[in-house]
Design an enzyme around this catalytic site. Structure first.
Site, mmCIF file in Angstrom:
data_model
loop_
_atom_site.group_PDB
_atom_site.id
_atom_site.type_symbol
_atom_site.label_atom_id
_atom_site.label_comp_id
_atom_site.label_asym_id
_atom_site.label_seq_id
_atom_site.Cartn_x
_atom_site.Cartn_y
_atom_site.Cartn_z
ATOM 1 N N GLN A 1 59.924 83.466 -2.949
ATOM 2 C CA GLN A 1 59.390 82.328 -2.136
ATOM 3 C C GLN A 1 60.908 82.127 -1.245
ATOM 4 O O GLN A 1 61.805 82.038 -1.593
ATOM 5 C CB GLN A 1 59.130 80.741 -3.312
ATOM 6 C CG GLN A 1 58.210 81.019 -4.268
ATOM 7 C CD GLN A 1 56.849 81.082 -3.569
ATOM 8 O OE1 GLN A 1 57.092 80.694 -2.012
ATOM 9 N NE2 GLN A 1 56.202 81.523 -4.461
ATOM 10 N N LYS B 1 46.139 77.632 -13.271
ATOM 11 C CA LYS B 1 45.497 77.609 -12.363
ATOM 12 C C LYS B 1 45.123 79.778 -12.696
ATOM 13 O O LYS B 1 46.411 79.655 -13.052
ATOM 14 C CB LYS B 1 47.052 78.151 -10.843
ATOM 15 C CG LYS B 1 46.188 78.641 -9.850
ATOM 16 C CD LYS B 1 46.768 78.440 -8.643
ATOM 17 C CE LYS B 1 47.995 79.585 -8.029
ATOM 18 N NZ LYS B 1 47.823 81.006 -7.923
ATOM 19 N N THR C 1 51.023 81.312 3.876
ATOM 20 C CA THR C 1 52.388 81.422 3.947
ATOM 21 C C THR C 1 53.103 83.116 4.315
ATOM 22 O O THR C 1 53.651 82.793 4.962
ATOM 23 C CB THR C 1 53.426 80.939 2.875
ATOM 24 O OG1 THR C 1 52.908 81.505 1.543
ATOM 25 C CG2 THR C 1 53.117 79.324 2.892
ATOM 26 N N LYS D 1 40.357 82.064 -3.472
ATOM 27 C CA LYS D 1 39.546 81.650 -1.720
ATOM 28 C C LYS D 1 39.128 83.039 -1.260
ATOM 29 O O LYS D 1 38.922 83.770 -0.472
ATOM 30 C CB LYS D 1 41.607 82.777 -1.703
ATOM 31 C CG LYS D 1 42.479 82.600 -1.627
ATOM 32 C CD LYS D 1 43.932 82.186 -1.076
ATOM 33 C CE LYS D 1 45.093 82.515 -1.716
ATOM 34 N NZ LYS D 1 45.501 82.281 -3.112
ATOM 35 N N ASP E 1 41.487 80.489 -8.105
ATOM 36 C CA ASP E 1 42.040 80.014 -7.098
ATOM 37 C C ASP E 1 41.489 81.443 -6.802
ATOM 38 O O ASP E 1 42.351 82.802 -6.943
ATOM 39 C CB ASP E 1 43.602 80.092 -7.129
ATOM 40 C CG ASP E 1 44.289 80.770 -6.096
ATOM 41 O OD1 ASP E 1 43.744 81.342 -4.894
ATOM 42 O OD2 ASP E 1 45.746 80.977 -6.084
ATOM 43 N N ARG F 1 56.440 81.693 -11.804
ATOM 44 C CA ARG F 1 57.705 81.787 -13.374
ATOM 45 C C ARG F 1 58.935 80.332 -13.043
ATOM 46 O O ARG F 1 59.432 81.289 -14.369
ATOM 47 C CB ARG F 1 58.273 82.366 -11.849
ATOM 48 C CG ARG F 1 57.565 84.511 -11.276
ATOM 49 C CD ARG F 1 57.833 85.104 -10.300
ATOM 50 N NE ARG F 1 56.991 84.231 -9.272
ATOM 51 C CZ ARG F 1 57.611 84.801 -8.574
ATOM 52 N NH1 ARG F 1 58.112 86.011 -8.012
ATOM 53 N NH2 ARG F 1 57.383 84.030 -6.774
ATOM 54 N N ASP G 1 33.447 84.583 3.307
ATOM 55 C CA ASP G 1 32.260 85.724 3.779
ATOM 56 C C ASP G 1 31.319 84.624 4.502
ATOM 57 O O ASP G 1 31.216 83.583 4.819
ATOM 58 C CB ASP G 1 31.708 85.776 2.355
ATOM 59 C CG ASP G 1 30.948 87.308 1.910
ATOM 60 O OD1 ASP G 1 30.241 87.408 3.797
ATOM 61 O OD2 ASP G 1 31.143 88.180 1.712
HETATM 62 O O1 C5P Z 1 55.159 82.206 -9.777
HETATM 63 P P1 C5P Z 1 55.749 81.087 -8.577
HETATM 64 O O2 C5P Z 1 56.356 79.463 -8.605
HETATM 65 O O3 C5P Z 1 56.233 81.411 -6.917
HETATM 66 O O4 C5P Z 1 54.194 80.677 -7.846
HETATM 67 C C1 C5P Z 1 53.731 80.560 -7.319
HETATM 68 C C2 C5P Z 1 51.777 80.727 -7.308
HETATM 69 O O5 C5P Z 1 51.683 80.458 -5.916
HETATM 70 C C3 C5P Z 1 51.790 82.123 -7.543
HETATM 71 O O6 C5P Z 1 50.011 82.444 -8.050
HETATM 72 C C4 C5P Z 1 51.094 82.415 -6.219
HETATM 73 O O7 C5P Z 1 50.637 83.530 -5.680
HETATM 74 C C5 C5P Z 1 50.186 81.011 -5.547
HETATM 75 N N1 C5P Z 1 51.136 80.954 -4.206
HETATM 76 C C6 C5P Z 1 52.260 80.534 -3.557
HETATM 77 N N2 C5P Z 1 52.457 81.163 -2.183
HETATM 78 C C7 C5P Z 1 51.596 80.292 -1.230
HETATM 79 C C8 C5P Z 1 49.837 80.364 -1.721
HETATM 80 C C9 C5P Z 1 49.827 80.385 -3.035
HETATM 81 O O8 C5P Z 1 53.417 81.259 -4.060
HETATM 82 N N3 C5P Z 1 51.126 79.942 -0.167
#
Ligand code: C5P
Length: 232
Positions: A190, A32, A119, A61, A59, A211, A64
């Site tokens: 998260q 991604k 989220t 998003k 990604d 991560r 417009d």
């Molecule tokens: O590092 P991590 O596993 O938290 O990364 C999750 C990825 O998914 C990041 O690129 C984050 O921006 C994306 N994302 C998210 N939650 C959302 C939408 C996208 O964590 N609701």
């Protein structure tokens, strides 16, 4: 649509991205590319990663007026990305225009998914800032249904919502779910997380993992662990 693990390459430069991707000598993971990397390096980063044999979820998003989104999607389609996204709040007309723009002359197109409510938006901010008074779960499902009615392939959602999205929009409607952590790993920022195995159990089609793989001392092993838990 196949089940797959998508690695969130949340790096701020091409150099860091390639240093990371160089570790993967055998498999070529689905990756991604988000706003940070795309705005830092431009479309060339997409071409280069594609040339290395990776599938790409771009990604960005989009949100417009329909005509602008249609034209922007046509450009992304020519970049040969495999998956891209937009905000469902742009309305059905915008989503239909996006599909038109994305569809190539031969009828093929990248997978197009929608963001419902971010989220980071909670009931309180939705009511106060957006003046949407319905319960957030209902809003998320309504946006998913609008995306499905507009011909989109799926939505980005929490793994906790994936089952309900499938119930509302059908089994083949794709759910792409971030917020994945190993049972013995760091949760970080998260809030509501699931393991790859739980995401599989609940019916996610793709998990987006950042991560837990990119910050791991052994990213390849972490990726393989995700694949084993989620895809096998
Ligand atoms: O590092 P991590 O596993 O938290 O990364 C999750 C990825 O998914 C990041 O690129 C984050 O921006 C994306 N994302 C998210 N939650 C959302 C939408 C996208 O964590 N609701």
């Amino acid at each position: 649509m196949g089940k797959d693990v998508i690695i969130a390459c949340d790096f701020d430069s091409a150099a860091k991205t390639f240093e990371f991707l160089d570790k993967f000598t055998g498999v070529k993971p689905f990756v991604k590319i988000g706003m940070e990397l795309f705005y830092a390096e431009g479309p060339e980063i997409v071409r280069e990663i594609k040339k290395r044999g990776h599938k790409i979820f771009l990604d960005l998003k989009l949100h417009d007026i329909p005509n602008t989104v249609k034209k922007a999607m046509a450009v992304l389609s020519r970049l040969d990305v495999d998956m891209t996204n937009l905000h469902a709040s742009g309305t059905k007309r915008m989503m239909e225009a996006a599909i038109e723009g994305l569809t190539r002359e031969d009828g093929t197109r990248p997978i197009l998914i929608a963001v419902t409510q971010l989220t980071s938006t909670d009931q309180e901010s939705m009511e106060n800032d957006l003046l949407i008074k319905e319960p957030i779960d209902k809003v998320v499902m309504h946006y998913a249904k609008c995306a499905s009615d507009s011909g989109l392939d799926g939505v980005v959602c929490s793994p906790l919502e994936a089952g309900k999205v499938h119930d509302t929009c059908g089994k083949s409607f794709v759910t792409v779910t971030p917020g994945v952590r190993f049972a013995d790993g760091d949760v970080g920022d998260q809030k509501r997380v699931m393991t790859p195995a739980q995401a599989k159990e609940i019916g996610s089609d793709y998990i987006v993992v950042g991560r837990p793989i990119t910050a791991s001392p052994d990213p390849v092993a972490a990726y393989e662990r995700c694949v084993k838990e989620f895809c096998d």
